[in-house]
Design an enzyme around this catalytic site. Structure first.
Site, PDB file in Angstrom:
ATOM      1  N   GLY A   1      -2.883   1.143  -0.694  1.00 52.96           N
ATOM      2  CA  GLY A   1      -2.490   1.385   0.689  1.00 52.96           C
ATOM      3  C   GLY A   1      -1.490   0.378   1.221  1.00 52.96           C
ATOM      4  O   GLY A   1      -1.096  -0.573   0.553  1.00 52.96           O
TER       5      GLY A   1
ATOM      6  N   GLY B   1      -0.828  -2.534   2.651  1.00 53.23           N
ATOM      7  CA  GLY B   1      -1.556  -3.769   2.921  1.00 53.23           C
ATOM      8  C   GLY B   1      -0.840  -4.705   3.859  1.00 53.23           C
ATOM      9  O   GLY B   1      -1.466  -5.582   4.459  1.00 53.23           O
TER      10      GLY B   1
ATOM     11  N   LYS C   1       7.484  -4.431   7.483  1.00 54.98           N
ATOM     12  CA  LYS C   1       6.839  -5.060   6.329  1.00 54.98           C
ATOM     13  C   LYS C   1       6.597  -6.537   6.629  1.00 54.98           C
ATOM     14  O   LYS C   1       7.537  -7.270   6.936  1.00 54.98           O
ATOM     15  CB  LYS C   1       7.709  -4.930   5.076  1.00 54.98           C
ATOM     16  CG  LYS C   1       7.051  -5.503   3.817  1.00 54.98           C
ATOM     17  CD  LYS C   1       7.889  -5.243   2.584  1.00 54.98           C
ATOM     18  CE  LYS C   1       7.207  -5.785   1.334  1.00 54.98           C
ATOM     19  NZ  LYS C   1       8.011  -5.536   0.127  1.00 54.98           N
TER      20      LYS C   1
ATOM     21  N   GLY D   1      -1.458  -9.815   4.954  1.00 59.14           N
ATOM     22  CA  GLY D   1      -0.582  -8.803   5.528  1.00 59.14           C
ATOM     23  C   GLY D   1       0.760  -9.318   5.990  1.00 59.14           C
ATOM     24  O   GLY D   1       1.521  -8.582   6.633  1.00 59.14           O
TER      25      GLY D   1
ATOM     26  N   ARG E   1       4.440   8.126  -1.474  1.00 61.94           N
ATOM     27  CA  ARG E   1       4.509   7.635  -2.856  1.00 61.94           C
ATOM     28  C   ARG E   1       3.675   8.519  -3.773  1.00 61.94           C
ATOM     29  O   ARG E   1       2.823   9.277  -3.315  1.00 61.94           O
ATOM     30  CB  ARG E   1       3.971   6.201  -2.907  1.00 61.94           C
ATOM     31  CG  ARG E   1       4.676   5.240  -1.957  1.00 61.94           C
ATOM     32  CD  ARG E   1       3.663   4.326  -1.280  1.00 61.94           C
ATOM     33  NE  ARG E   1       4.286   3.477  -0.267  1.00 61.94           N
ATOM     34  CZ  ARG E   1       4.901   2.324  -0.531  1.00 61.94           C
ATOM     35  NH1 ARG E   1       4.947   1.881  -1.766  1.00 61.94           N
ATOM     36  NH2 ARG E   1       5.456   1.624   0.432  1.00 61.94           N
TER      37      ARG E   1
ATOM     38  N   ASP F   1       2.254   3.304  -7.272  1.00 61.57           N
ATOM     39  CA  ASP F   1       2.287   3.191  -5.809  1.00 61.57           C
ATOM     40  C   ASP F   1       3.642   2.711  -5.304  1.00 61.57           C
ATOM     41  O   ASP F   1       3.879   2.684  -4.093  1.00 61.57           O
ATOM     42  CB  ASP F   1       1.173   2.266  -5.311  1.00 61.57           C
ATOM     43  CG  ASP F   1       1.262   0.866  -5.899  1.00 61.57           C
ATOM     44  OD1 ASP F   1       1.151   0.744  -7.126  1.00 61.57           O
ATOM     45  OD2 ASP F   1       1.445  -0.101  -5.134  1.00 61.57           O
ATOM     46  N   ASN F   2       4.524   2.332  -6.223  1.00 59.47           N
ATOM     47  CA  ASN F   2       5.886   1.927  -5.853  1.00 59.47           C
ATOM     48  C   ASN F   2       6.918   2.983  -6.246  1.00 59.47           C
ATOM     49  O   ASN F   2       8.104   2.673  -6.381  1.00 59.47           O
ATOM     50  CB  ASN F   2       6.244   0.601  -6.521  1.00 59.47           C
ATOM     51  CG  ASN F   2       5.440  -0.559  -5.971  1.00 59.47           C
ATOM     52  OD1 ASN F   2       4.917  -0.492  -4.860  1.00 59.47           O
ATOM     53  ND2 ASN F   2       5.332  -1.628  -6.740  1.00 59.47           N
TER      54      ASN F   2
ATOM     55  N   ASP G   1      10.126  -0.563  -2.314  1.00 61.06           N
ATOM     56  CA  ASP G   1       9.347  -1.787  -2.557  1.00 61.06           C
ATOM     57  C   ASP G   1      10.105  -2.786  -3.419  1.00 61.06           C
ATOM     58  O   ASP G   1       9.870  -2.908  -4.621  1.00 61.06           O
ATOM     59  CB  ASP G   1       7.987  -1.459  -3.182  1.00 61.06           C
ATOM     60  CG  ASP G   1       7.010  -0.920  -2.139  1.00 61.06           C
ATOM     61  OD1 ASP G   1       7.278  -1.103  -0.948  1.00 61.06           O
ATOM     62  OD2 ASP G   1       6.002  -0.324  -2.525  1.00 61.06           O
TER      63      ASP G   1
END
Length: 535
Positions: free
Chosen positions: A110, A112, A133, A146, A210, A280-281, A290
């Site tokens: 997720g 983060g 980000k 985070g 993603r 996930d990227n 990312d």
């Protein structure tokens, strides 16, 4: 852009926020780390920062959002894109997704440290998702804070825009803001944490969906929600394919496979190594996403990875990126299988990836070498030999192809001209032993013969080659020099590089030093050769 379409207030942005309005969210409102089932996102607010200060913004991305230059340099812009104020219409949330990391299923991951502010509709009807980000913890932060540090934020900001101007499919970056707060990081995970300046990047993309979004739902057996998410993705991000149906699902997966193949070919064209090609990227739109421990190859080495975490296995090395993308698509296919109930449509997509990659790679290499078209009978062997020669000695990839464009086709006899053109491409001239130079000379003769077959004038061939072989890339050491200065409060080089990289294929008088090969002092310096996932 017509000045009448430019906004002078962020509160005038038009948000439709379809993601959170059409997909189910986490019913828990509190912001604490947890597993989130049966939901695609969790609502969460950005953390308030002490003293935000704008480092830079990209005017081209501001144009996408209809933002005026005056607005982008105003105090309110900095407040909003540091997370200290929500503009009207912003509804922040963090996405829920999973993924394979370094080949192993990692479960829930997720957003983060990424907080989505919402989706803006500009005056052309385009949808752009805004994401901060480094804006603080979310339910998906696991054991992290985070936050993000200045060095990684500058790298992401500059690289997002550099890749766009190189013609590589990518997410974009609107701004990078200093938070005025320190963030503790152990850069190389060696037990030496230290405070670093904190920063926040505003990332912009049509979608941040993603592969891992679909994988998470499938892993939890939430097939109805998986179908709902796919249908949403088709309606919003792939409307050209038509209304959701089994046939459209198949077309969609093939489209994703082709887009991914095209993106990887562009990476190989410019010498870019992503460094963390976890599922996930991987963007469902075939965008580079990312920017963590990425790097540009200085000397051509298909085994090079910039990621210290991957230094031993080198799973995500330059030469393996095409195979990793294929593997990742296979994991996406596994996640989507419950919607198909049969493997054939998914296998067709995987085949489309392979065919697209081969075709696009051949066309790309023909372009880099100045051929009118790829001719397998002659070019397969010629390119294979070049791929052997380039890593045999330390050869700067960017400079090599740029210098090759200056070759004069009509020349006859010994390849003295070609060898002279390439002299400044080598990091270790002592490696140019007679055996190697003779082999390279033979290759140059065959290359010149191949060029004569096309019959292009030297000037036209040079123009074509220089349009696909960049003169300027975001060399790792250049980014690090800009970071060093920014950490001392001097942001001039960040903006200078941003401007330089707007025209990466052009000769820019007075900026030739930015096109030079990596200096020797940067060979093994942290940030210039290898980077970690710590950011």
């Amino acid at each position: 852009m017509n000045t009448q379409t430019r906004l002078t207030r962020l509160d005038d942005l038009i948000f439709d926020n379809r993601f959170i309005h059409e997909l189910p969210g986490d019913p828990e409102a509190a912001n604490f780390r947890r597993q989130v089932a049966g939901a695609c996102y969790s609502r969460v607010l950005p953390a308030h920062v002490a003293a935000p200060r704008l480092i830079a913004y990209a005017r081209e991305v501001a144009d996408l959002l209809d933002l005026s230059p005056e607005l982008c340099t105003a105090e309110d812009f900095t407040r909003v894109f540091a997370g200290n104020r929500l503009a009207r219409g912003m509804e922040p949330y963090a996405m829920c997704y999973g993924g394979h990391q370094f080949g192993y299923w990692a479960g829930q991951l997720g957003d983060g440290r990424a907080i989505n502010l919402g989706e803006v509709i500009n005056h052309r009807g385009e949808r752009w998702a805004l994401q901060l980000k480094g804006a603080g913890p979310t339910p998906y932060s696991r054991n992290a804070d985070g936050l993000a540090v200045l060095r990684s934020s500058i790298r992401e900001f500059l690289c997002s825009e550099a890749m766009h101007h190189l013609g590589v499919p990518t997410t974009r970056a609107l701004s990078v803001v200093l938070t005025g707060e320190a963030v503790i990081r152990d850069m190389f995970y060696n037990g030496n944490p230290k405070p670093e300046p904190g920063a926040i990047v505003c990332r912009v993309a049509p979608s941040f969906t993603r592969f891992g979004n679909f994988q998470m739902l499938a892993a939890r057996g939430e097939v109805d929600l998986l179908r709902r998410f796919v249908d949403y993705t088709l309606r919003v991000d792939f409307p050209h394919l038509g209304a959701p149906s089994p046939g459209v699902y198949a077309d969609w997966f093939q489209d994703v496979c082709r887009k991914t193949a095209a993106m990887i070919v562009h990476w190989q064209r410019v010498g870019f190594v992503h460094g963390v090609m976890n599922t996930d990227n991987m963007s469902i739109l075939g965008l580079t996403i990312d920017y963590g421990p990425y790097g540009w190859m200085d000397n051509y080495d298909p085994h090079w990875t910039p990621n210290t975490t991957d230094a031993e296995e080198r799973r995500y090395r330059f030469g393996q990126q095409p195979q990793i993308a294929y593997w990742n698509l296979g994991q996406l296919a596994n996640a989507l299988y419950p919607l198909f109930g049969e493997a054939d449509p998914l296998q067709a997509g995987m085949k489309a990836y392979a065919e697209t990659f081969d075709r696009e790679w051949q066309g790309m290499m023909a372009g880099k070498l100045g051929f009118v078209a790829y001719c397998p009978d002659s070019d397969d062997e010629l390119i294979s030999e070049l791929m052997v020669l380039l890593p045999r000695v330390e050869t700067d990839m960017t400079l090599f192809f740029r210098r090759l464009a200056d070759l004069t086709v009509a020349s006859e006899g010994p390849e003295t001209e070609g060898m002279a053109l390439l002299q400044d491409c080598y990091y270790r001239p002592e490696q140019l032993r007679p055996e190697y130079t003779e082999r390279l000379s033979r290759w140059l003769r065959r290359y010149r013969d191949r060029l004569r077959q096309d019959g292009l004038a030297d000037a036209e061939r040079r123009r074509r080659m220089n349009a696909v072989n960049p003169n300027y890339v975001l060399r790792n050491y250049l980014a690090q020099l800009a970071i060093d200065k920014a950490e001392q409060g001097d942001f001039a080089m960040v903006n200078e590089l941003l401007d330089l990289l707007r025209r990466p294929y052009d000769e820019q008088p007075g900026k030739e030093h930015y096109a030079a090969k990596r200096p020797d002092w940067a060979r093994s310096r942290p940030g210039c050769s290898m980077l970690s996932c710590s950011s």
